[in-house]
Design an enzyme around this catalytic site. Structure first.
Site, PDB file in Angstrom:
ATOM      1  N   ILE A 133      53.791  16.654 -13.800  1.00  0.00           N
ATOM      2  CA  ILE A 133      53.575  16.088 -12.457  1.00  0.00           C
ATOM      3  C   ILE A 133      54.277  14.737 -12.293  1.00  0.00           C
ATOM      4  CG2 ILE A 133      51.364  14.966 -13.005  1.00  0.00           C
ATOM      5  CD1 ILE A 133      50.455  16.074 -10.174  1.00  0.00           C
ATOM      6  N   LYS A 134      54.326  13.957 -13.373  1.00  0.00           N
ATOM      7  CA  LYS A 134      54.913  12.608 -13.215  1.00  0.00           C
ATOM      8  C   LYS A 134      56.412  12.653 -12.947  1.00  0.00           C
ATOM      9  CE  LYS A 134      55.806  11.417 -17.980  1.00  0.00           C
ATOM     10  NZ  LYS A 134      55.091  11.638 -19.179  1.00  0.00           N
ATOM     11  N   GLY A 135      57.089  13.732 -13.351  1.00  0.00           N
ATOM     12  CA  GLY A 135      58.466  13.946 -12.932  1.00  0.00           C
ATOM     13  C   GLY A 135      59.507  13.072 -13.586  1.00  0.00           C
TER      14      GLY A 135
END
Ligand code: B12
Length: 253
Positions: A133-135
């Site tokens: 999610i943090k990418g």
């Protein structure tokens, strides 16, 4: 899509101090103990590669019988950007919202992505940059996309394990990272991956996507996969590609 670069400038030379002076820097290791002779051998190699004059600016013993060199010197070669062929992105970049709504309206279920590093490769930072999610580079990873269900298998997944898990999860796309390239392990492993999915699932295999810093994006067909991503890839590029490749009524950007 392979395309010639839209470059108007003519042939060019590398530069160190002044434009067009041809200066380049090269690093390599020779299987020889560090000595004056070893440095001379390094200069000889650079000369044979077209660097003249060539100067050893760094030499460091690398264990018994090996020396690492950095050589700085001049080349006379010209390169012509107008003849370079590159793989251009041939699909629109979507925002997460656009990607989600394209998937939702076309599939009416979440699109399933299974990812991991295959073989002995334990370099998970790259695949995590795309999936977590943090990418990466200011973009959220695929886990952020509401209409994607991401299964990240992590490091050192065997090809049979990956095939079995992809089947179990009903994967629409399989995303594989290969960072170690010693003896072309990344190419061998990718071919093994493609062959295993072909054998296990034939035409109904999931979309196969591989990525890593030393892949050539032009090699997808040769490796038997659908798409190859190289260094600096961002999650948005990957999500947009998945929509482009898997969703028939793609929304335009
Ligand atoms: C961090 C690191 C490690 C960590 C890994 C931790 C982890 N959990 O990942 C540790 C310490 C464990 C490690 C171990 C080793 N490492 Co290491 N490691 C690195 C290092 C410093 C950075 C790699 C990295 O994280 N890059 C950042 C990410 C974000 O970039 P990326 O991987 O390129 O990913 C991007 C793209 O390529 C792309 N991408 C990548 N994968 C995928 C997949 C898909 C599907 C898509 C779409 C895109 C995509 O998107 C990402 C974002 O843009 C590199 C050197 C370097 N500076 O690159 C060496 C390096 C990769 N390691 C190397 C080596 C040799 C090893 C070891 C063999 C060392 C040893 N003798 O033990 C072991 C091997 C372990 C193993 N079994 O794999 C070599 C590989 C040489 C080669 N070409 O084969 C390198 C290049 C160092 C070097 N110069 O020698 N390493």
């Amino acid at each position: 899509m392979t395309k010639k670069a839209d470059q108007k400038s003519g042939p060019i030379r590398p530069y160190g101090d002044t434009t067009g002076d041809g200066m380049v820097q090269l690093s390599f290791t020779l299987p020889i103990q560090h000595s004056k002779v070893a440095e001379g051998a390094a200069v000889q190699l650079a000369n044979k590669m077209g660097m003249d004059p060539a100067l050893v600016v760094h030499a460091k013993p690398m264990g018994e019988g090996f020396t690492f060199f950095v050589v700085y010197g001049r080349v006379n070669h010209l390169v012509d950007p107008s003849t370079v062929e590159v793989v251009e992105r041939d699909y629109p970049l979507l925002t997460p919202k656009e990607a989600n709504s394209a998937i939702k309206s076309a599939l009416r279920r979440r699109l399933v992505v299974v990812g991991g590093c295959i073989g002995t490769d334990a370099h998970t930072v790259g695949i995590d940059a795309i999936l977590n999610i943090k990418g990466f580079a200011g973009e959220k990873g695929l886990e952020y996309y509401r209409e994607l269900r991401v299964v990240n298998l992590g490091a050192q997944v065997s090809v049979p394990q990956l095939v079995a898990r992809s089947r179990e999860e009903g994967a629409d796309a399989v995303l594989v990272s290969q960072v170690v390239t010693q003896k072309d392990a990344h190419l061998r492993n990718t071919r093994e991956l493609a062959a295993a999915f072909r054998e296990a699932m034939g035409e109904s295999r999931p979309l196969l996507v591989v990525g890593g810093p030393r892949f050539d994006p032009a090699m997808a067909a040769d490796l038997g996969v659908d798409k190859v991503f190289g260094r600096g890839t961002t999650p948005g590029e990957v999500a947009s590609y998945l929509v482009h490749a898997l969703i028939p009524q793609e929304i335009s950007a």
